[in-house]
Design a protein around this motif. Sequence first.
Motif, PDB file in Angstrom:
ATOM      1  N   TYR A 323      71.005  29.560 -38.848  1.00 22.59           N
ATOM      2  CA  TYR A 323      71.315  30.204 -37.578  1.00 22.59           C
ATOM      3  C   TYR A 323      72.516  29.494 -36.967  1.00 22.59           C
ATOM      4  O   TYR A 323      72.873  28.375 -37.365  1.00 22.59           O
ATOM      5  CB  TYR A 323      70.117  30.207 -36.630  1.00 22.59           C
ATOM      6  N   VAL A 324      73.151  30.148 -36.024  1.00 23.73           N
ATOM      7  CA  VAL A 324      74.372  29.609 -35.417  1.00 23.73           C
ATOM      8  C   VAL A 324      74.133  29.357 -33.935  1.00 23.73           C
ATOM      9  O   VAL A 324      73.565  30.196 -33.234  1.00 23.73           O
ATOM     10  CB  VAL A 324      75.556  30.584 -35.593  1.00 23.73           C
ATOM     11  N   LEU A 325      74.561  28.182 -33.491  1.00 20.92           N
ATOM     12  CA  LEU A 325      74.572  27.860 -32.066  1.00 20.92           C
ATOM     13  C   LEU A 325      76.026  27.814 -31.594  1.00 20.92           C
ATOM     14  O   LEU A 325      76.935  27.590 -32.406  1.00 20.92           O
ATOM     15  CB  LEU A 325      73.882  26.522 -31.807  1.00 20.92           C
ATOM     16  N   TYR A 326      76.211  28.005 -30.300  1.00 21.97           N
ATOM     17  CA  TYR A 326      77.570  28.096 -29.749  1.00 21.97           C
ATOM     18  C   TYR A 326      77.741  27.075 -28.631  1.00 21.97           C
ATOM     19  O   TYR A 326      77.013  27.102 -27.634  1.00 21.97           O
ATOM     20  CB  TYR A 326      77.829  29.514 -29.226  1.00 21.97           C
ATOM     21  N   ARG A 544      74.985  21.529 -24.254  1.00 22.40           N
ATOM     22  CA  ARG A 544      74.652  21.389 -25.660  1.00 22.40           C
ATOM     23  C   ARG A 544      74.946  22.719 -26.357  1.00 22.40           C
ATOM     24  O   ARG A 544      75.168  23.741 -25.681  1.00 22.40           O
ATOM     25  CB  ARG A 544      73.184  21.024 -25.814  1.00 22.40           C
ATOM     26  N   PRO A 545      74.942  22.751 -27.689  1.00 22.09           N
ATOM     27  CA  PRO A 545      75.092  24.032 -28.392  1.00 22.09           C
ATOM     28  C   PRO A 545      73.983  25.000 -27.979  1.00 22.09           C
ATOM     29  O   PRO A 545      72.819  24.599 -27.846  1.00 22.09           O
ATOM     30  CB  PRO A 545      74.978  23.632 -29.870  1.00 22.09           C
ATOM     31  N   LEU A 546      74.336  26.262 -27.790  1.00 13.87           N
ATOM     32  CA  LEU A 546      73.424  27.251 -27.228  1.00 13.87           C
ATOM     33  C   LEU A 546      73.174  28.410 -28.190  1.00 13.87           C
ATOM     34  O   LEU A 546      74.009  28.720 -29.038  1.00 13.87           O
ATOM     35  CB  LEU A 546      74.023  27.824 -25.937  1.00 13.87           C
ATOM     36  N   ALA A 551      74.528  31.678 -24.486  1.00 16.01           N
ATOM     37  CA  ALA A 551      75.993  31.699 -24.428  1.00 16.01           C
ATOM     38  C   ALA A 551      76.463  32.917 -23.626  1.00 16.01           C
ATOM     39  O   ALA A 551      77.432  32.842 -22.848  1.00 16.01           O
ATOM     40  CB  ALA A 551      76.574  31.733 -25.841  1.00 16.01           C
ATOM     41  N   GLU A 552      75.771  34.039 -23.790  1.00 21.26           N
ATOM     42  CA  GLU A 552      76.093  35.253 -23.032  1.00 21.26           C
ATOM     43  C   GLU A 552      75.941  35.023 -21.525  1.00 21.26           C
ATOM     44  O   GLU A 552      76.761  35.476 -20.722  1.00 21.26           O
ATOM     45  CB  GLU A 552      75.178  36.404 -23.459  1.00 21.26           C
TER      46      GLU A 552
END
Length: 564
Positions: A323-326, A544-546, A551-552
């Motif tokens: 999965y990707v965090l932003y 932190r990465p979200l 992020a939205e």
Amino acid sequence: MCIHSKGNEQIYLRALKRADIALWEWNIENSTFFLSSNYSHIIENSKNNFKDLFDFIQKTAADADTASAKNDLIFFLNGNASTYKSEFRVSTNAEEIKFILIRGKASRDIQGKISLISGSIEDVTEKKTLERHIDHLAYYDSLTDLPNRLLFVNDLKAALDNSQKGALMFMDIDDFKLVNDTFGHDYGDLLLIIFCQLIISCIKCLGKLYRISGDEFIILTNEFNSSDELLKLCGNIFNYLKKPFEVKGDKIYITISMGITIFPKDASDIDELYKYADLALYQSKINGKNTFTFFQRQILNSYRRKIDIEQELKSAVKNNEFYVLYQPQVDTVKNQVVGFEALLRWQNAKLGSVPADEFIPIAEMTGNIVEIGEWVLDSVCKTINKMKAKNHDLKKISINVSPIQLKKYNFANRFISIYEKYGISPSLLEIEITEGTLIDLFSYKIETINTLLKRGVKISIDDFGTGYSSLNYLTTLPISTIKIDKSFINNIYNKKNKSIIKCMIDLSKSLNYEIIAEGVETKEQLNLLSEIGCSIIQGYYFSRPLTMDKAEKILIKKRNFGGI
């Protein structure tokens, strides 16, 4: 055509002579012993007065073989074999050693007792010499004449069977392939021979050196009382290697990496010991070469962990484990998000959460990074598509790209096809590459980057300041962003370090690059960066990465990041 008996006899005698075979007969009942006249030619021994076969053995056999030769005869006389056969060494008049083979069969009286034995004596010296040569080839290396892997296994097995204490010291020459490629294999062979002589002189009576293959060697020791003695031996070897080798009039320096395992402390199994020594050697390579490492259990655990990661990575994309965090990139002056960095994460059923800095190098080594990288790009493009459909003010998302991906001939085409699939502008994508990758691309696949740049994809230099970039490279490519590495931000309180960061910022501004400070975690770091002119920040201080949903929400808020 008929041949007279006298003619037959001459042919027979000539055949015996040329075949190096003598005839003998021992008449046990009459206590007589016959030996054909060509015996002295075969054996080259003047002794010819023998009472019986035991006397013959006693007077001709080499001292070391006398007992076994007599035992062969006793074994036959006791009825344990139907044919008498014995092979032993004899001394010639010139004090040379020959091997003879005696064969015989018995005649028995009416009571079944052996009354007479007759047979032949054959010179088998050439055969034995050939056998010894074949045995030598089987157990010794043809170049260095060192014992080989087969003999090593035999010797180690014997040591383990005898419950001896010992150690395996596995070593290879660092970058030896480069020596062969540069100077030729003949030069490399001479270097190996000289190297072996040096190691043998170092270990002396402490162990035995084996050539396993190529430039790989093992020292088997069983004459030490403590690991301190092994440390001293390693020290001697590495001290000797500080001096250059002279090969064909040239001087060349070499280094070695070494892995050491001790038995029975570490293991008592041949395969395990070999594996442990190899793992310790591999650890020495990881540690920068030109060193030695003693096997420890955590090395094995690390190796098993690496194998587990390799295996699980193969199906990770298929099983939807990534999965990707932003993580937001924030302009502190405008108090706005100017972009996100896409950060890959992996949650595996067997391994749990695996850190990116652990699995990505393994994915690069195995080549799985190509499939994973495409998955990341697809996921990011899908996210951008969703955000733009909701009219969010998204300026860019940066993606870390491995040099392994960039070197694939179809990377640019695959990259383009993925973002086109989602109908998004390439200007919303930024590729993050390291300084080393940037330089490597100049000599390898610069057209890949140029293809993407012409499409509008941005290029960011990650971890700036930690590599070895040249100003020429920075001015040649239309780079959009430079990211100051977290290691500099951690030490920004240091006056000299702060000055270096300011130089990076000034350089970036003069080249019209956006500059981002990574790893900002405290208010004090933020203030110092603002003071020297860096306004765009990425780090835990803001967020932190979200997940995509969070992020939205940031894009909807647009300001006020203190609550993130």
